[in-house]
Structures are given as structure tokens and as C-alpha cells.
Design a protein around this motif. Structure first.
Motif, PDB file in Angstrom:
ATOM      1  N   ARG A  35      -9.815  19.979  -3.612  1.00 12.26           N
ATOM      2  CA  ARG A  35      -9.686  21.267  -2.942  1.00 12.26           C
ATOM      3  C   ARG A  35      -8.746  22.098  -3.788  1.00 12.26           C
ATOM      4  O   ARG A  35      -8.108  21.604  -4.714  1.00 12.26           O
ATOM      5  N   HIS A  36      -8.628  23.379  -3.502  1.00 13.49           N
ATOM      6  CA  HIS A  36      -7.790  24.263  -4.316  1.00 13.49           C
ATOM      7  C   HIS A  36      -6.309  24.158  -3.975  1.00 13.49           C
ATOM      8  O   HIS A  36      -5.460  24.391  -4.829  1.00 13.49           O
ATOM      9  N   ALA A  37      -5.983  23.783  -2.770  1.00 11.05           N
ATOM     10  CA  ALA A  37      -4.580  23.672  -2.357  1.00 11.05           C
ATOM     11  C   ALA A  37      -3.960  22.405  -2.951  1.00 11.05           C
ATOM     12  O   ALA A  37      -4.604  21.355  -3.000  1.00 11.05           O
ATOM     13  N   PRO A  38      -2.704  22.491  -3.394  1.00 13.92           N
ATOM     14  CA  PRO A  38      -2.048  21.285  -3.919  1.00 13.92           C
ATOM     15  C   PRO A  38      -1.771  20.283  -2.807  1.00 13.92           C
ATOM     16  O   PRO A  38      -1.749  20.629  -1.625  1.00 13.92           O
ATOM     17  N   VAL A  39      -1.567  19.052  -3.196  1.00 17.29           N
ATOM     18  CA  VAL A  39      -1.147  18.011  -2.270  1.00 17.29           C
ATOM     19  C   VAL A  39       0.378  17.898  -2.398  1.00 17.29           C
ATOM     20  O   VAL A  39       0.938  18.176  -3.463  1.00 17.29           O
ATOM     21  N   THR A  40       1.049  17.529  -1.324  1.00 15.10           N
ATOM     22  CA  THR A  40       2.506  17.382  -1.337  1.00 15.10           C
ATOM     23  C   THR A  40       2.875  15.945  -1.667  1.00 15.10           C
ATOM     24  O   THR A  40       2.296  15.008  -1.113  1.00 15.10           O
ATOM     25  N   ILE A  41       3.840  15.799  -2.572  1.00 14.78           N
ATOM     26  CA  ILE A  41       4.379  14.473  -2.871  1.00 14.78           C
ATOM     27  C   ILE A  41       5.857  14.490  -2.517  1.00 14.78           C
ATOM     28  O   ILE A  41       6.636  15.259  -3.082  1.00 14.78           O
ATOM     29  N   GLU A  42       6.228  13.672  -1.530  1.00 17.25           N
ATOM     30  CA  GLU A  42       7.627  13.510  -1.156  1.00 17.25           C
ATOM     31  C   GLU A  42       8.160  12.270  -1.852  1.00 17.25           C
ATOM     32  O   GLU A  42       7.502  11.232  -1.863  1.00 17.25           O
ATOM     33  N   SER A  43       9.367  12.398  -2.436  1.00 23.04           N
ATOM     34  CA  SER A  43      10.000  11.286  -3.150  1.00 23.04           C
ATOM     35  C   SER A  43      11.416  11.098  -2.638  1.00 23.04           C
ATOM     36  O   SER A  43      12.093  12.077  -2.321  1.00 23.04           O
ATOM     37  N   TRP A  44      11.841   9.849  -2.587  1.00 22.44           N
ATOM     38  CA  TRP A  44      13.212   9.534  -2.214  1.00 22.44           C
ATOM     39  C   TRP A  44      13.586   8.200  -2.838  1.00 22.44           C
ATOM     40  O   TRP A  44      12.739   7.470  -3.338  1.00 22.44           O
ATOM     41  N   VAL A  45      14.866   7.888  -2.830  1.00 22.75           N
ATOM     42  CA  VAL A  45      15.379   6.669  -3.460  1.00 22.75           C
ATOM     43  C   VAL A  45      15.608   5.614  -2.386  1.00 22.75           C
ATOM     44  O   VAL A  45      16.186   5.905  -1.337  1.00 22.75           O
ATOM     45  N   THR A  46      15.128   4.401  -2.653  1.00 23.54           N
ATOM     46  CA  THR A  46      15.334   3.307  -1.701  1.00 23.54           C
ATOM     47  C   THR A  46      16.305   2.250  -2.217  1.00 23.54           C
ATOM     48  O   THR A  46      16.800   1.444  -1.444  1.00 23.54           O
ATOM     49  N   LYS A  47      16.559   2.264  -3.535  1.00 22.23           N
ATOM     50  CA  LYS A  47      17.471   1.263  -4.093  1.00 22.23           C
ATOM     51  C   LYS A  47      18.061   1.777  -5.395  1.00 22.23           C
ATOM     52  O   LYS A  47      17.346   2.361  -6.215  1.00 22.23           O
ATOM     53  N   ILE A  48      19.359   1.545  -5.562  1.00 18.34           N
ATOM     54  CA  ILE A  48      20.037   1.847  -6.818  1.00 18.34           C
ATOM     55  C   ILE A  48      20.824   0.601  -7.205  1.00 18.34           C
ATOM     56  O   ILE A  48      21.622   0.099  -6.408  1.00 18.34           O
TER      57      ILE A  48
END
Length: 146
Positions: free
Chosen positions: A70-83
Motif C-alpha cells: 500500500r502507499h502508506a508506510p508501516v510503523t516500526i516501534e523499537s525499544w531496548v530489552t537488555k543492555i
């Protein structure tokens, strides 16, 4: 916890013969989001953080439902689970407002390109990553929290 948000455009060439985004293309989407996330701290403001390189040690992906072009972008959410001292784990959801297509995680190792070896996470990098840290039992990636 703050999540990094990346709007990822879909390309016609991302589709496979069945008319949906090919499973291998999702790895590229994750890469785009990860680079955008990590390089927000990079040399634009003179900081050397994350500019020396990094390598992916592991990817884990759960494909939840097909994503069609489709023409609309998809959202990618990112976060950190381990350092840890020399690696970090980033979790992701590739989604729209009402549905998730992919849940994934990546173990990233900072890398010294000159020495050709892994390096430790700096104090500056760790402080940045902690802003996006979710160390709860349910970090949104299910069994993918590594």
C-alpha cells in the motif's frame, strides 16, 4: 518507557509472488529502524557513539500476519530489552494502529572496525539506550525478549 518510532515505506519490489511483503524483506525493515534509532546519537552532534560500527549477533522474528503493498508506510516501534557490557537487545513491532504484522528482536554488538573486534558499550551509549529500556517481564515481544 519511550519507544523509537520509524515510518517505513513499502516498495513494490518488497512483494513476493503471493502479493505480500516477503519474509526476508522484514529483516531489511528492521535494519532501517535500528539504524535510525541508533544513529540518532551519532556524529551529527559530534558524538562518536555508534559510529564505529556494530554487528548483528542474532535475529529472532515472529511473523504474525501478512503485510500487503500500500502507499502508506508501516510503523516500526523499537525499544531496548537488555543492555550488557558489550551487547544490547532491541525489540520491535512492525504494525499499524490496529494490528501487528511482525514481532522481532535483534542482539547487536558494538564493533571496533579498525581493530576488527567487539567493543564495550560506552557510558554515553548506555545512557541513551536506557531511555528506551523496558526490562519488564512483558516487554511486548513475548518470548522474543532475549
Amino acid at each position: 518507557m519511550v519507544r523509537h518510532i520509524y515510518a517505513c515505506p513499502l516498495r513494490w519490489s518488497d512483494m513476493d509472488a503471493f502479493g505480500h511483503v516477503n519474509n526476508a524483506v522484514f529483516v531489511r525493515y528492521l535494519e532501517e529502524a535500528r539504524i535510525d534509532f541508533m544513529f540518532q546519537l551519532a556524529p551529527g552532534d559530534g558524538s562518536p557513539s555508534f559510529s564505529g560500527g556494530s554487528v548483528v549477533a542474532r535475529h529472532e522474528i515472529d511473523y504474525v500476519r501478512p503485510l500487503v503493498h500500500r502507499h502508506a508506510p508501516v510503523t516500526i516501534e523499537s525499544w531496548v530489552t537488555k543492555i550488557s557490557a558489550a551487547s544490547l537487545t532491541i525489540a520491535y513491532e512492525i504494525k499499524d494502529e490496529d494490528q501487528v504484522y511482525v514481532r522481532a528482536s535483534t542482539v547487536v554488538v558494538p564493533f571496533n572496525l579498525e581493530a576488527q573486534r567487539p567493543r564495550r558499550i560506552t557510558a554515553e551509549e548506555k545512557a541513551y539506550l536506557k531511555e528506551y529500556m523496558d526490562d519488564s517481564a512483558d516487554s511486548g515481544s513475548g518470548a522474543l525478549a532475549a
